[in-house]
Structure formats: C-alpha cells, structure tokens
Design a protein around this motif. Sequence first.
Motif, PDB file in Angstrom:
ATOM      1  N   UNK A   1       0.829  -1.206   0.000  1.00 23.49           N
ATOM      2  CA  UNK A   1       0.000   0.000   0.000  1.00 23.49           C
ATOM      3  C   UNK A   1       0.865   1.259   0.000  1.00 23.49           C
ATOM      4  N   UNK A   2       2.029   1.164   0.646  1.00 24.53           N
ATOM      5  CA  UNK A   2       2.915   2.325   0.741  1.00 24.53           C
ATOM      6  C   UNK A   2       3.550   2.676  -0.605  1.00 24.53           C
ATOM      7  N   UNK A   3       3.491   1.740  -1.557  1.00 23.39           N
ATOM      8  CA  UNK A   3       4.086   1.996  -2.870  1.00 23.39           C
ATOM      9  C   UNK A   3       3.044   2.439  -3.887  1.00 23.39           C
ATOM     10  N   UNK A   4       1.774   2.391  -3.506  1.00 28.72           N
ATOM     11  CA  UNK A   4       0.686   2.681  -4.452  1.00 28.72           C
ATOM     12  C   UNK A   4       0.213   4.118  -4.290  1.00 28.72           C
ATOM     13  N   UNK A   5       0.265   4.893  -5.381  1.00 27.89           N
ATOM     14  CA  UNK A   5      -0.145   6.301  -5.260  1.00 27.89           C
ATOM     15  C   UNK A   5      -1.625   6.435  -4.945  1.00 27.89           C
ATOM     16  N   UNK A   6      -2.424   5.453  -5.359  1.00 28.19           N
ATOM     17  CA  UNK A   6      -3.855   5.537  -5.037  1.00 28.19           C
ATOM     18  C   UNK A   6      -4.056   5.456  -3.525  1.00 28.19           C
TER      19      UNK A   6
ATOM     20  N   UNK B   1      -5.246   7.675   1.342  1.00 33.26           N
ATOM     21  CA  UNK B   1      -5.315   6.952   2.625  1.00 33.26           C
ATOM     22  C   UNK B   1      -6.485   5.981   2.696  1.00 33.26           C
ATOM     23  N   UNK B   2      -7.025   5.630   1.567  1.00 35.93           N
ATOM     24  CA  UNK B   2      -8.121   4.661   1.557  1.00 35.93           C
ATOM     25  C   UNK B   2      -7.520   3.250   1.616  1.00 35.93           C
TER      26      UNK B   2
ATOM     27  N   UNK C   1     -10.314   1.214 -11.778  1.00 35.95           N
ATOM     28  CA  UNK C   1     -10.186   2.666 -11.580  1.00 35.95           C
ATOM     29  C   UNK C   1      -8.966   3.019 -10.743  1.00 35.95           C
ATOM     30  N   UNK C   2      -8.636   2.161  -9.797  1.00 40.24           N
ATOM     31  CA  UNK C   2      -7.580   2.533  -8.845  1.00 40.24           C
ATOM     32  C   UNK C   2      -6.353   1.650  -9.008  1.00 40.24           C
ATOM     33  N   UNK C   3      -6.106   1.181 -10.225  1.00 41.77           N
ATOM     34  CA  UNK C   3      -4.883   0.420 -10.473  1.00 41.77           C
ATOM     35  C   UNK C   3      -4.397   0.728 -11.879  1.00 41.77           C
ATOM     36  N   UNK C   4      -3.145   1.155 -11.965  1.00 43.15           N
ATOM     37  CA  UNK C   4      -2.533   1.463 -13.268  1.00 43.15           C
ATOM     38  C   UNK C   4      -1.725   0.291 -13.798  1.00 43.15           C
ATOM     39  N   UNK C   5      -1.730  -0.831 -13.103  1.00 39.49           N
ATOM     40  CA  UNK C   5      -0.874  -1.977 -13.452  1.00 39.49           C
ATOM     41  C   UNK C   5       0.584  -1.518 -13.576  1.00 39.49           C
ATOM     42  N   UNK C   6       0.926  -0.502 -12.784  1.00 41.07           N
ATOM     43  CA  UNK C   6       2.251   0.111 -12.938  1.00 41.07           C
ATOM     44  C   UNK C   6       3.346  -0.741 -12.309  1.00 41.07           C
TER      45      UNK C   6
ATOM     46  N   UNK D   1     -10.467  10.657  -9.475  1.00 42.04           N
ATOM     47  CA  UNK D   1      -9.489   9.929  -8.662  1.00 42.04           C
ATOM     48  C   UNK D   1      -8.094  10.078  -9.274  1.00 42.04           C
ATOM     49  N   UNK D   2      -8.041   9.970 -10.595  1.00 43.69           N
ATOM     50  CA  UNK D   2      -6.757  10.090 -11.305  1.00 43.69           C
ATOM     51  C   UNK D   2      -6.124  11.465 -11.051  1.00 43.69           C
ATOM     52  N   UNK D   3      -6.955  12.505 -11.093  1.00 40.09           N
ATOM     53  CA  UNK D   3      -6.422  13.849 -10.862  1.00 40.09           C
ATOM     54  C   UNK D   3      -6.004  14.026  -9.405  1.00 40.09           C
ATOM     55  N   UNK D   4      -6.711  13.351  -8.524  1.00 39.19           N
ATOM     56  CA  UNK D   4      -6.373  13.458  -7.103  1.00 39.19           C
ATOM     57  C   UNK D   4      -4.995  12.834  -6.838  1.00 39.19           C
ATOM     58  N   UNK D   5      -4.749  11.669  -7.423  1.00 37.61           N
ATOM     59  CA  UNK D   5      -3.461  11.009  -7.161  1.00 37.61           C
ATOM     60  C   UNK D   5      -2.319  11.642  -7.958  1.00 37.61           C
ATOM     61  N   UNK D   6      -2.660  12.526  -8.891  1.00 36.64           N
ATOM     62  CA  UNK D   6      -1.613  13.223  -9.649  1.00 36.64           C
ATOM     63  C   UNK D   6      -0.785  14.130  -8.726  1.00 36.64           C
ATOM     64  N   UNK D   7      -1.327  14.382  -7.543  1.00 39.24           N
ATOM     65  CA  UNK D   7      -0.610  15.216  -6.572  1.00 39.24           C
ATOM     66  C   UNK D   7       0.782  14.668  -6.287  1.00 39.24           C
ATOM     67  N   UNK D   8       0.930  13.363  -6.403  1.00 39.84           N
ATOM     68  CA  UNK D   8       2.245  12.736  -6.172  1.00 39.84           C
ATOM     69  C   UNK D   8       3.243  13.216  -7.230  1.00 39.84           C
ATOM     70  N   UNK D   9       2.808  13.245  -8.473  1.00 40.23           N
ATOM     71  CA  UNK D   9       3.679  13.705  -9.562  1.00 40.23           C
ATOM     72  C   UNK D   9       3.950  15.200  -9.406  1.00 40.23           C
ATOM     73  N   UNK D  10       2.909  15.916  -9.008  1.00 42.81           N
ATOM     74  CA  UNK D  10       3.048  17.371  -8.794  1.00 42.81           C
ATOM     75  C   UNK D  10       4.141  17.622  -7.746  1.00 42.81           C
ATOM     76  N   UNK D  11       4.087  16.868  -6.663  1.00 44.93           N
ATOM     77  CA  UNK D  11       5.070  17.046  -5.590  1.00 44.93           C
ATOM     78  C   UNK D  11       6.487  16.767  -6.108  1.00 44.93           C
ATOM     79  N   UNK D  12       6.606  15.722  -6.920  1.00 43.43           N
ATOM     80  CA  UNK D  12       7.924  15.396  -7.484  1.00 43.43           C
ATOM     81  C   UNK D  12       8.466  16.566  -8.312  1.00 43.43           C
TER      82      UNK D  12
END
Lengths: 213, 417
Positions: free
Chosen positions: B34-39, B44-45, B95-100, B361-372
């Motif tokens: 969970x700690x590696x998943x941006x979703x 925090x869900x 919706x909450x998995x990019x298979x990344x 949801x996608x835009x919400x988790x984009x915050x991780x990229x924004x922070x980077x």
Amino acid sequence: MIGAFIDGPLWYFSLTVFLLGVAWRLAGIVRRGVAADLAPARGDAARGALRTIFTRALPRRPVLHGGRVQMIAGYLFHLGLLVLLLFAQPHVDFYAERIAGFGWSTLPHWGFILASEIAFAGLILLWIYRVMNPVTRLLSGFGDHVASLLVFMVMFSGCLALGQSHEALRLLHLFLAELLLLYFPFSSLMHTFTFVLSRGYTGAAMARKGVNA
Amino acid sequence: MSERIERAREEMSKQVDGKVAAYFSSCVRCGLCAEACHFHVETNDPRFAPIYKLEPMRKVWRREQTLGGRLSGFFSSRDELREEDFAEWEELVYDSCNLCGRCSMVCPLGIDLAYMLRRQRSAFAVAGYVPEGMRTALQRTLELGSPMGVSLKTIDATLEQVEKRCGLKVPVDRKGAEYMTIFSSMEVVNFPEYIESLALIFDAAGLSWTLSSRAFEATNAGIQVGDNAAAREIVERIVSAAEELGVRYVISPECGHAYTAIRWEGPNLIGRPYRFEVVHILELLDRLQRDGRLQIGSRSDRPMTLHDPCQIVRRGGVVDPPRHLLAAVASGFVEMRDHGTMNWCCGGGGGVSANERAEQLRLRVFKRKKRQLDELGVDTLVTACANCRIVLEEGLEHYEMDTEVISLTELIAVHLK
C-alpha cells in the motif's frame, strides 16, 4: 501420562503433519505450473531469481518512511526468532536428541534472553500494528491473528520453561509448539518456505525483461 | 450463479497458476504494498492497498488451493466467488490500479502484484464488469482498428501533413524494409510531431523503414481490459503484417502499454515466438546513437527532468536508453527523487485514462507527480509515452502548473545534426 503423550506420539504426529502438509502445499504450487515465457529474454532469469531471493530481505528505500514500523518490527521478530530457534541451548539439545543426532555451539544465557526480548518486541509490535493500522486491519483475517497468537504463546511458554526446573512448563511449551506445527501448513506461516518461490518467480520474470527486481 | 459468472469463476481459477499460488501462499498481509501505491498514499483509503484489490482472486485460490478453504467449502458458501464480488471490486481493479507494478518492487516476499492484477482482469472481462470507457475503446479497436477510431484514412491524412512539414516521404507497405513502425493512435491524433520526428531521424540515420496499412495501431486495449482473445487478435494483426512485409524489426512507439503488449505479452498471447524482433523506439535511438548513425548537433541547457513510463521502464526494462539519450541532448537534465524502476506512475496507465469514471481519482493522485516536480522546480518534463504525455498535461493543467511536457523522440529530432 499426558506428558508421555505430548513427548511421544503427539510430537511425532505433529511433525508428520507439518512435513506432509508443507510438502503438499509446495507440491500444489509446483503442480499448478507456470507457462513458459515465449518472449525473447533480455537478461538471465536464473541469476535474477537468485538475486531477488536475497535482495528482497533488504529494506526497500521507497517504502522506508511509510512502512518503517512493519519493517523494523519484522526484522526484530524474524532475526530474534531465528537466533532462538537455531542457537538456544534447549533447542539445540532437543534437535540433537530428537532429530539430527548431533549438536552445535549455542548462545550464552544472556544472548538467549536478548534474542527472546528482540523477538517478543518485534512480534508484539507487528500485532499491534496489524490491529491499529487501517490497511493491515482490513487485510488481516482470523487466521493471521491465530498465527500471531500461537507464535506468541509458544515463545511465552518457552520463556517460562527457560529455567528447565518445572517439567510441566517444558511440556506446555512442547505442546504449544506441536499445535503450531499442526497449524503451520494451513496458514500464512507457509511463507517461511514459499518466499523462495515467490521471490524467485518475480526475480526471474523481471530479470528476463532486464529489470533488477 | 449465472452462466456468465460461472465462466468468470472458471477463468479466475485458470488464472491461478503456480506463480499466483506461490504469491498468495507467501502473503503475510503486511500492507507494505500500500505504501508503494499512489492511489493509497494520496487518499489513505485502505481499500486501495494492492493486495486488497486481489481479494476476488484470493477467494478462488483459498477455496481451491488450501485445506481450510476446501473444508469450509463443504459447510459454507461464504468463500464462493459471487457476482457481488465482481460488482464491488470493479472500481478497485480498473479505476484505482494502473498496473504500474510499483507495488511489485517493494513486497518483502517478492509478490508481483501487477502480474496478478493483470490476470485477475481476465475474469472481470469474462464477467462483464469492465468500465464503459475501456469497453468501448476495445470495441473500437476490434471494429475499426484503433481505440480512438483512427482509420487508414486518418493515417493517410496525417502522413500527408507530416510529409508536407518535413519534406520527406513516409514509406507505406514497403516490402523488404528492415524496420516496421507502429503508432499509438494518441500519437496520430494528438502528437503527429512524433511521426514527423521519426521521419527526420530515420532519414538522418539512413534507416530502411515502413508503415503497414494493415497494422498501424500499437496499443492493445484487450490487455488493459483483460480480454485475452481480443488482445491476441490485436497482436496477430501486427505480427501478420510484419511477417508479410518480411521486416527484421518492429519498432514499438512511445507508448508504454503498447510496448508491454507487443514485446512481452504478444508472443505468449499468440502462442509462438515472432519471426522478427521488437525494439522500443528509445532502444533503437540509443543503439543508433552509440553506432554513430544518429548525430546530435546541439544541446539544450534548459533544466528538465524525465518521467519514466512504467511499462517501458519498470515493467519493460528500457531503463538506461532514455537517460543516455537525454544526457546527449540536455545539459540541464536532473532526475526526480523517485525515478527509473521506482518512478511514480502518471496515473493514467492500465486503461485508467480511458475510464471517464476514474477521472477525479486520477487527478487526485496526480498530486504525487506534482510534488515530485515541485521539488525539482524544473519547467520541462520529458517523457516517452503518448498516454503519459496527455495524462501529465491534463494533471498539470488541473493544478495550474506551468510545466511543458515534451516527447524524448521529438527532443532528439530537434537536436539532430
């Protein structure tokens, strides 16, 4: 009479169930098989499997912050338990008498106490984290708590039996260890063996792609 | 249980191979994934913990592979996979998995969660629990040849424009060419500059190349949905066209999932190795540059960073080529804190960008990229995936960030000698 049963038939029964159960689980995994990968490899799968089997024992930097409690507690518990199982005097004596037929160097008493405290701290921390953290609370099932409890009881009774002055305490410890052996193949404790397969499979697949996993 | 759900259950069972069985047997429910998943980290869900997304598959494994599951199956149907499971987990699976595969890199037991999530989608596809946007993208690919509805006419019109701009002829259906190029429809529709760049680079390097009028689409919506029959059909189009033209190489475009589809999954989907080699455009450019066939004439000193497309880098193994290429053309190249095989996904992979329902949801988790990006303070972001590019642009616009996103291939073309 109960003592003789715990020391004799129940020990052999639980050991047999443990060995057969573990073999059955491992055979089940292998029997399912994995299809051969027809995509041309970029790297060496065997080397990748071997590398990942060892390197995944090291902490992964990207989750050091968020996963520090699990990681620290995990190391404490596993290292403490490993030392106890392999180098505690009573255990080595037991293996020499019942299984191997020979013994080896053991820890001094203080080392035993230190390893026990480290293992206890790790186990208790892991369990507290399991019930307090929303993710692990959601993920954990009845079996995970049973496994934690059984391991705790085996370790606790082992500490009580440490003086080796009360036969009843030694028998209690052995009895709980036998229960753990009986439960082991049917639980997530199987990761003790299957981690080699899971890390190996991933290491091999990723190495074929040229990724150090 | 309806016949459809029964077939989906059978499909799920089929997907539990030895690897999956080893993975579930090893999982100790530690939650580190969970700690590696941006979703998860951005919301925090706890339901977004990658291993939790696999509960339907775990149910089937438990019931079929463990003694406890088998015994409880005699007394209760609690552990049986039901239609409600597909309905409830559809959002988590798509919706909450990019298979990344970032989660797969941190599991202490070595569990490849992305591998399992990809396989689990196959059962969801059979059950019919697939987001509308992804379903229609697949339908368009099967019926029209492309998820965005790009037809041969669209390609012809685009090529005409490209040829006008660069003054070079783009070869189509040229038998005996060494390389065959395929595109993602997003490149054709949104970024035709990529095609122009290829024409310029290949001309400069003296490459013998062609396009096929029968197979120009590289993306594979079948893989994203989990529909293996459709995925096979899409791969077969490319394989048959490439083998008919007799090319030695097929060039996978700047698209992550296209690369995974044609390079790594393709031979397994069609059940045989190809009679050609697949090379990613970045691998090819790196190779050409090292061989001295690609001459770089100038360098940019603009501060820029690289967004690693997950399927090209972490799941594809093309880790060093983009760095070699960037080092050659950009003196101001800096790495993000988490980069390479540990990069954070743009949020649009795994079909999420085609799934309108997942947009917020996608835009919400984009915050991780924004922070980077905020940490680095650069104003140029280089990437090598058309899908990443469009998702990054949308995210940057949503957060009102003044960052330009450019393609690495295009950057190379600009700095050609």
